[in-house]
Design a protein around this motif. Structure first.
Motif, PDB file in Angstrom:
ATOM      1  N   SER A   1       0.852  -1.190   0.000  1.00 20.04           N
ATOM      2  CA  SER A   1       0.000   0.000   0.000  1.00 20.04           C
ATOM      3  C   SER A   1       0.884   1.236   0.000  1.00 20.04           C
TER       4      SER A   1
ATOM      5  N   TYR B   1       1.079   5.469   0.674  1.00 25.48           N
ATOM      6  CA  TYR B   1       0.458   6.576   1.385  1.00 25.48           C
ATOM      7  C   TYR B   1       1.235   7.858   1.098  1.00 25.48           C
TER       8      TYR B   1
ATOM      9  N   PHE C   1      -4.183   7.384   2.187  1.00 24.44           N
ATOM     10  CA  PHE C   1      -4.109   6.194   1.341  1.00 24.44           C
ATOM     11  C   PHE C   1      -4.178   6.586  -0.132  1.00 24.44           C
TER      12      PHE C   1
ATOM     13  N   GLN D   1      -3.470   0.469  -3.314  1.00 24.86           N
ATOM     14  CA  GLN D   1      -2.913  -0.787  -2.829  1.00 24.86           C
ATOM     15  C   GLN D   1      -2.746  -1.739  -4.008  1.00 24.86           C
TER      16      GLN D   1
ATOM     17  N   SER E   1       2.022  -5.808   3.744  1.00 29.95           N
ATOM     18  CA  SER E   1       1.221  -6.653   4.619  1.00 29.95           C
ATOM     19  C   SER E   1       0.980  -7.970   3.903  1.00 29.95           C
TER      20      SER E   1
ATOM     21  N   LEU F   1       0.189  -2.909   9.410  1.00 28.54           N
ATOM     22  CA  LEU F   1       1.057  -2.595   8.286  1.00 28.54           C
ATOM     23  C   LEU F   1       2.494  -2.421   8.755  1.00 28.54           C
TER      24      LEU F   1
ATOM     25  N   ARG G   1     -14.506  -6.086   3.946  1.00 26.30           N
ATOM     26  CA  ARG G   1     -14.165  -7.365   4.563  1.00 26.30           C
ATOM     27  C   ARG G   1     -13.111  -7.097   5.614  1.00 26.30           C
TER      28      ARG G   1
ATOM     29  N   PRO H   1      -9.789  -8.153   7.813  1.00 20.50           N
ATOM     30  CA  PRO H   1      -9.402  -6.752   7.649  1.00 20.50           C
ATOM     31  C   PRO H   1      -9.182  -6.424   6.172  1.00 20.50           C
ATOM     32  N   SER H   2      -8.942  -5.187   5.868  1.00 20.28           N
ATOM     33  CA  SER H   2      -8.794  -4.790   4.473  1.00 20.28           C
ATOM     34  C   SER H   2      -7.337  -4.729   4.038  1.00 20.28           C
ATOM     35  N   TYR H   3      -6.470  -5.211   4.910  1.00 20.65           N
ATOM     36  CA  TYR H   3      -5.082  -5.430   4.544  1.00 20.65           C
ATOM     37  C   TYR H   3      -4.411  -4.213   3.931  1.00 20.65           C
ATOM     38  N   GLY H   4      -4.500  -3.095   4.567  1.00 18.42           N
ATOM     39  CA  GLY H   4      -3.681  -1.977   4.134  1.00 18.42           C
ATOM     40  C   GLY H   4      -4.418  -0.712   3.819  1.00 18.42           C
ATOM     41  N   LYS H   5      -5.732  -0.741   3.757  1.00 13.14           N
ATOM     42  CA  LYS H   5      -6.464   0.469   3.388  1.00 13.14           C
ATOM     43  C   LYS H   5      -6.927   1.152   4.673  1.00 13.14           C
ATOM     44  N   LEU H   6      -6.016   1.842   5.287  1.00 14.92           N
ATOM     45  CA  LEU H   6      -6.286   2.482   6.556  1.00 14.92           C
ATOM     46  C   LEU H   6      -6.536   3.970   6.374  1.00 14.92           C
TER      47      LEU H   6
ATOM     48  N   PHE I   1      -6.065   7.417   8.449  1.00 12.02           N
ATOM     49  CA  PHE I   1      -5.317   7.934   9.590  1.00 12.02           C
ATOM     50  C   PHE I   1      -5.897   9.254  10.084  1.00 12.02           C
TER      51      PHE I   1
END
Lengths: 114, 115
Positions: free
Chosen positions: A33, A35, A45, A48, A94, A103, B96, B98-103, B105
Motif C-alpha cells: 500500500s 500513502y 491512502f 494498494q 502486509s 502494516l 471485509r 481486515p482490508s489489509y492496508g487500506k487504513l 489515519f
C-alpha cells in the motif's frame, strides 16, 4: 526495522516532471500500500497492490499510478508533478493470509517539488 | 480526507508521567490501530484493537475502544524521553475484515516527554 525498503530517500523535482518511487516489501508479504503524508498531516491512502493488480484506490488523480512486480516489490509513479505533491511517500507491506491487518512501513521517500 | 480527529494535537509531559491521547472516527470499523512516527520517518505499528474488543494492553500501552461513541484512547504509562514522537490512530473500515492496508489515519498527536 520492518524489512520494507524504499528508494530514493530524498529527491527534488520541478513542476511538470515525472517521478518514480520504489518499494521492496517485507519477505512473505504479498500486498503493498502507498500513502502520501503532507507536512503536519496524517498519511493518506493512495492505492494498494495485490497480486500485481490495483486493489483499491484513495482520492488521488490518475496521474498517480503504480505497479507491483512478481516478487511483490512495487513502484509509485507520479506524472505532471504539482507543488502540492511535495510530501513524504510511504510504502507499507502486509500479508493477505493469517494476520490481523497491521502494516509494516518503510522509512519513506521525501519528495520536494519546486 | 481524514477519518477522524485526534486530541490533543500536542502534549508535553515530564518523564514518568502518563500520556493519554484520544481519537474519534466517523464510520463503522473492523479494527483500530495506533502507530508511532519519529521525526517524519516511517510509521511503526504499536497495537491493534478489533471492533469487538473494549480494551487491550501491550507493555506500557493501554488502548480502549468505544464503538458506540466512535472513539479510542491510547495511554502510555510511565513515559520516557524516548517516547517522544507523533502518534496516529488509523481505522480499518473495509468491506471485509481486515482490508489489509487500506487504513484511514488521523492527524496525529505530537508527544514530547521532557527528561
Amino acid at each position: 526495522e520492518t524489512g520494507v525498503t524504499q528508494s530514493p530517500t530524498h529527491l527534488i523535482k520541478t513542476r511538470g516532471q515525472q517521478v518514480t518511487l520504489r518499494c521492496s516489501s517485507q519477505s512473505g508479504h504479498n500486498t503493498v500500500s502507498w500513502y502520501q503524508q503532507a507536512l503536519g498531516q496524517g498519511p493518506q491512502f493512495i492505492f494498494q497492490y495485490y497480486r500485481e493488480e490495483e486493489n483499491g484506490r484513495g482520492n488521488f488523480p490518475p496521474r498517480f499510478s503504480g505497479l507491483q512486480f512478481p516478487n511483490y516489490s512495487s513502484e509509485l509513479n507520479v506524472n505532471a508533478l504539482e507543488l502540492d505533491d511535495s510530501a513524504l511517500y510511504l510504502c507499507a507491506s502486509s500479508s493477505s493470509g493469517g494476520h490481523t491487518g497491521e502494516l509494516f512501513f518503510g522509512e519513506g521517500s521525501r519528495l520536494t517539488v519546486l | 480526507s481524514q477519518q477522524g480527529e485526534e486530541d490533543p494535537q500536542a502534549l508535553s509531559i515530564q518523564e514518568g508521567e502518563n500520556a493519554t491521547m484520544n481519537c474519534s472516527y466517523k464510520t463503522s470499523i473492523n479494527n483500530l490501530q495506533w502507530y508511532r512516527q519519529n521525526s517524519g520517518r516511517g510509521l511503526v505499528h504499536l497495537i491493534l484493537i478489533r471492533s469487538n474488543e473494549r480494551e487491550k494492553h501491550s507493555g506500557r500501552l493501554r488502548v480502549t475502544l468505544d464503538t458506540s461513541k466512535k472513539s479510542s484512547s491510547l495511554l502510555i504509562t510511565a513515559s520516557r524521553a524516548a517516547d517522544t514522537a507523533s502518534y496516529f490512530c488509523a481505522t480499518d473500515a473495509g468491506a471485509r475484515s481486515p482490508s489489509y492496508g487500506k487504513l484511514t489515519f488521523g492527524q496525529g498527536t505530537i508527544l514530547t516527554v521532557h527528561p
